[in-house]
Design a protein around this motif. Structure first.
Motif: not given
Length: 129
Positions: A49-50, A62-65, A41-42
């Motif tokens: 993220l995008s 979805n990746l964030s979740r 995550s870091t």
């Protein structure tokens, strides 16, 4: 640190090849991060993220979740491998090595030191008699 993988079991060749690997691991990864998911995550948020989502083929939401680890969506091994390959971020692997391989080696080393200390103490006691 040197790792020497050894192939064992029914599928192992007669003379298993050994290879020593030297790793330079960023110290303290397992103290700074609570889990492998936290390490990933870091890195994902450092790269954006995008951008990461586009490179690994997962929608950003979805990746964030998946990185949150909540609900039914979990970070897949395939996504992890794609992230490591696309961004050449070895910290997840180093975290696992530090947490499991080095910790095990340190426990074994500590047990050996304790055994040697007990032997020295026993010898010292016998000399005092």
């Amino acid at each position: 640190m040197n790792l020497s993988p050894v192939i064992t079991g029914a599928a192992a060749p007669q003379a298993a090849a050994q290879m020593a690997v030297s790793l330079v691991i960023e110290p303290g990864l397992s103290r700074r991060h609570t889990s492998l998911r936290d390490v990933v995550s870091t890195g994902v948020y450092q790269h954006g993220l995008s951008r990461v989502a586009a490179e690994v083929g997962v929608p950003a939401g979805n990746l964030s979740r998946q990185l949150e680890g909540s609900g039914l969506r979990r970070l897949s091994v395939d996504t992890l491998e794609a992230y490591i390959a696309e961004f050449d971020d070895l910290r997840p692997i180093h975290y696992l090595v530090e947490r499991y391989v080095l910790a095990s080696a340190h426990r074994a080393d500590d047990a050996h030191k304790a055994a040697v200390l007990a032997q020295v103490q026993a010898l010292m006691a016998s000399l005092d008699r």
